[in-house]
Design a protein around this motif. Structure first.
Motif, mmCIF file in Angstrom:
data_model
loop_
_atom_site.group_PDB
_atom_site.id
_atom_site.type_symbol
_atom_site.label_atom_id
_atom_site.label_comp_id
_atom_site.label_asym_id
_atom_site.label_seq_id
_atom_site.Cartn_x
_atom_site.Cartn_y
_atom_site.Cartn_z
ATOM 1 N N LEU A 128 0.884 -1.085 0.078
ATOM 2 C CA LEU A 128 -0.053 -0.248 -0.125
ATOM 3 C C LEU A 128 0.898 1.380 -0.011
ATOM 4 C CD1 LEU A 128 -3.198 0.917 0.238
ATOM 5 C CD2 LEU A 128 -2.699 1.128 2.585
ATOM 6 N N ILE A 129 1.916 1.277 0.786
ATOM 7 C CA ILE A 129 2.841 2.207 0.760
ATOM 8 C C ILE A 129 3.500 2.592 -0.590
ATOM 9 C CG2 ILE A 129 5.001 3.052 2.079
ATOM 10 C CD1 ILE A 129 4.219 1.905 4.530
ATOM 11 N N LEU A 130 3.992 1.495 -1.062
ATOM 12 C CA LEU A 130 4.762 1.525 -2.569
ATOM 13 C C LEU A 130 3.802 1.994 -3.459
ATOM 14 C CD1 LEU A 130 7.213 0.940 -3.788
ATOM 15 C CD2 LEU A 130 6.416 -1.444 -4.269
ATOM 16 N N TRP A 131 2.175 1.531 -3.491
ATOM 17 C CA TRP A 131 1.457 1.838 -4.497
ATOM 18 C C TRP A 131 1.228 3.537 -4.279
ATOM 19 C CZ3 TRP A 131 -3.295 4.294 -3.433
ATOM 20 C CH2 TRP A 131 -4.173 4.586 -4.522
ATOM 21 N N GLY A 132 1.002 3.887 -2.916
ATOM 22 C CA GLY A 132 0.864 5.451 -2.719
ATOM 23 C C GLY A 132 1.892 6.349 -3.187
ATOM 24 N N LEU A 133 3.269 5.734 -2.734
ATOM 25 C CA LEU A 133 4.530 6.663 -3.356
ATOM 26 C C LEU A 133 4.623 6.729 -4.748
ATOM 27 C CD1 LEU A 133 7.118 5.260 -0.596
ATOM 28 C CD2 LEU A 133 5.967 7.670 -0.812
ATOM 29 N N PRO A 180 3.769 5.420 8.434
ATOM 30 C CA PRO A 180 3.919 5.719 6.956
ATOM 31 C C PRO A 180 2.960 5.523 5.922
ATOM 32 C CG PRO A 180 5.781 4.335 8.274
ATOM 33 C CD PRO A 180 4.586 4.439 8.790
ATOM 34 N N ALA A 181 1.996 4.541 6.306
ATOM 35 C CA ALA A 181 0.945 4.316 5.484
ATOM 36 C C ALA A 181 -0.059 5.450 5.474
ATOM 37 C CB ALA A 181 0.194 2.953 5.696
ATOM 38 N N CYS A 182 -0.403 5.752 6.802
ATOM 39 C CA CYS A 182 -1.185 7.078 6.980
ATOM 40 C C CYS A 182 -0.796 8.265 6.413
ATOM 41 C CB CYS A 182 -1.687 7.247 8.453
ATOM 42 S SG CYS A 182 -2.455 5.871 9.071
ATOM 43 N N LEU A 183 0.442 8.382 6.478
ATOM 44 C CA LEU A 183 1.065 9.555 6.029
ATOM 45 C C LEU A 183 1.004 9.696 4.599
ATOM 46 C CD1 LEU A 183 4.200 10.117 7.963
ATOM 47 C CD2 LEU A 183 2.455 11.706 8.155
ATOM 48 N N VAL A 184 1.172 8.667 3.566
ATOM 49 C CA VAL A 184 1.097 8.675 2.258
ATOM 50 C C VAL A 184 -0.380 8.672 2.172
ATOM 51 C CG1 VAL A 184 1.002 7.143 0.448
ATOM 52 C CG2 VAL A 184 3.015 7.143 2.009
ATOM 53 N N GLY A 185 -1.398 8.287 2.876
ATOM 54 C CA GLY A 185 -2.703 8.537 2.721
ATOM 55 C C GLY A 185 -3.147 9.844 2.864
ATOM 56 N N MET A 186 -2.420 10.281 3.859
ATOM 57 C CA MET A 186 -2.781 11.953 4.054
ATOM 58 C C MET A 186 -2.249 12.793 2.713
ATOM 59 S SD MET A 186 -1.047 15.063 4.819
ATOM 60 C CE MET A 186 0.597 14.223 5.712
ATOM 61 N N LEU A 187 -1.095 12.638 2.240
ATOM 62 C CA LEU A 187 -0.622 13.505 0.943
ATOM 63 C C LEU A 187 -1.402 13.197 -0.164
ATOM 64 C CD1 LEU A 187 3.140 12.687 1.529
ATOM 65 C CD2 LEU A 187 1.904 14.796 2.075
ATOM 66 N N LEU A 188 -1.999 11.654 -0.443
ATOM 67 C CA LEU A 188 -3.014 11.510 -1.437
ATOM 68 C C LEU A 188 -4.183 12.387 -1.330
ATOM 69 C CD1 LEU A 188 -2.109 7.901 -2.040
ATOM 70 C CD2 LEU A 188 -1.931 9.519 -3.775
ATOM 71 N N SER A 205 -8.932 11.350 11.656
ATOM 72 C CA SER A 205 -9.016 9.956 11.821
ATOM 73 C C SER A 205 -7.742 9.050 11.571
ATOM 74 C CB SER A 205 -10.305 9.113 10.961
ATOM 75 O OG SER A 205 -11.577 9.993 11.139
ATOM 76 N N LEU A 206 -7.062 9.443 10.606
ATOM 77 C CA LEU A 206 -5.742 8.709 10.163
ATOM 78 C C LEU A 206 -4.932 8.856 11.181
ATOM 79 C CD1 LEU A 206 -5.325 9.591 6.499
ATOM 80 C CD2 LEU A 206 -5.735 7.371 7.546
ATOM 81 N N PHE A 220 2.554 12.011 13.262
ATOM 82 C CA PHE A 220 1.561 12.093 12.116
ATOM 83 C C PHE A 220 1.150 13.598 12.121
ATOM 84 C CE2 PHE A 220 -2.516 12.455 10.090
ATOM 85 C CZ PHE A 220 -2.319 11.822 8.901
ATOM 86 N N TRP A 221 0.872 13.944 13.457
ATOM 87 C CA TRP A 221 0.299 15.327 13.757
ATOM 88 C C TRP A 221 1.317 16.366 13.471
ATOM 89 C CZ3 TRP A 221 -4.991 15.483 15.260
ATOM 90 C CH2 TRP A 221 -5.266 14.624 15.864
ATOM 91 N N LEU A 222 2.513 16.427 13.657
ATOM 92 C CA LEU A 222 3.495 17.253 13.371
ATOM 93 C C LEU A 222 3.805 17.158 12.004
ATOM 94 C CD1 LEU A 222 5.672 16.494 16.348
ATOM 95 C CD2 LEU A 222 4.090 18.369 16.483
ATOM 96 N N ILE A 223 4.104 16.175 11.369
ATOM 97 C CA ILE A 223 4.631 15.967 9.953
ATOM 98 C C ILE A 223 3.280 16.614 9.018
ATOM 99 C CG2 ILE A 223 5.113 14.690 7.835
ATOM 100 C CD1 ILE A 223 6.261 12.653 10.085
#
Length: 334
Positions: A128-133, A180-188, A205-206, A220-223
């Protein structure tokens, strides 16, 4: 991060003419056709994924390991109707693993606590992380599909590296890939055109999911403040500022809830220990950055971490310069 990578790739493209050997190689490769060559590159990206699946299928063992045995307490409570919401939120070391406990309870119920399915969660998150990136790179450099394919291949090699065999073979360690998966999801999510309130609620929620999965989820909150601040810089309106204030309010409330009744583990170092010896703090930070590629060599990890930090700062400066240039151009047009 993707903005920085985009700036770096743009700069690399400008200076590409300085490397005639590489330019000649790329020109000679054109006979294959753009789509065919990209397909071949993605084929190479599948190799580390395939090897990872082979290694896991060969070496995974259906036996709980180390902290995983503590899940037996929650299984007992679930079977005897003594499990409470408070016990699901209770502290384990520095973490409050509410969501992992819920997930593993459901998974154990379905699989009779077959821990190989937990390893499957790790593989799912990695893919999932690889696909998101890959998607983020495609959005950032839409006219450079070959660079996207090459970068995806490099990321596949790093993510599927057997150097992190402990994370990959120990099922419970899937929690390391949640943030990391949540961060990638947030950027998408922030690239979309959804209403602000939908983006805000999904991001919160993430953030909660990451925070109450593992302690490092609080980062996650800070990034997330970086893309939020960038959006304010692009559109400094009331909605953007309200988004930021709401985010900080939710973060503060989460911290209050998280640390209510918190007890510092006896073997956990003091939060002020880094201030007492700043040099060791820098060494630890650089070692942390370079550890994934260091083959457990502490000095090598620090050197690699230093190179990674210098590269990131350099790309950030290039990004800032390009952003200022675009801002100046926009003002001149107005």
């Amino acid at each position: 991060m993707l903005t920085v990578l985009n700036a770096w790739l743009t700069t690399l493209k400008k200076h590409f003419q300085s490397f005639p050997v590489l330019q000649k190689w790329v020109n000679q490769a054109h006979f294959m056709g753009g789509a065919k060559l990209n397909f071949l590159i993605y084929g190479f990206a599948c190799l580390p994924v395939g090897l990872l699946l082979y290694w896991l299928a060969k070496y995974v063992v259906n036996v709980p390991f180390f902290d995983s045995w503590m899940m037996g307490v929650y299984f007992y409570g679930w079977k005897h109707n003594t499990l409470t919401l408070e016990s699901l939120f209770e502290q384990h070391n520095e973490s409050r693993k509410f969501f992992p406990r819920l997930i593993l309870l459901g998974l154990a119920e379905l699989t009779h606590w077959n821990t190989t399915y937990e390893v499957g969660l790790t593989v799912f998150l990695l893919l999932l992380i690889l696909w998101g990136l890959n998607r983020l790179l495609g959005f950032s450099i839409p006219h450079q599909p070959r660079l996207v394919a090459v970068a995806t291949t490099v990321m596949a090699v790093l993510l599927c590296s057997p150097l992190q065999y402990e994370n990959l073979l120990w099922g419970l360690q899937y929690i390391m890939f949640v943030t990391p998966a949540c961060l990638v999801g947030m950027l998408l999510l922030m690239r979309g055109d959804r209403p602000q309130w939908q983006i805000f609620l999904t991001m919160v929620s993430l953030a909660w999911f990451a925070t109450f999965t593992f302690a490092n989820g609080m980062t996650f909150w800070l990034i997330s403040l970086i893309p939020i601040s960038f959006r304010i810089w692009q559109q400094p309106n009331r909605k953007a500022w309200a988004f930021l204030l709401g985010w900080l309010a939710c973060f503060s409330g989460t911290l209050i809830f998280y640390f209510h009744g918190y007890v510092k583990p006896p073997d956990s170092p003091s939060l002020l220990s880094g201030l007492e010896d700043p040099f060791k703090l820098v060494q630890y930070f650089l070692g942390f950055l370079g550890a994934p590629l260091s083959f457990s060599d502490q000095q090598l990890a620090q050197v690699l971490g230093a190179f990674a930090l210098i590269a990131f700062v350099g790309m950030a400066l290039v990004t800032a310069q390009l952003a200022c240039g675009r801002g100046g151009d926009r003002k001149s047009v107005e």
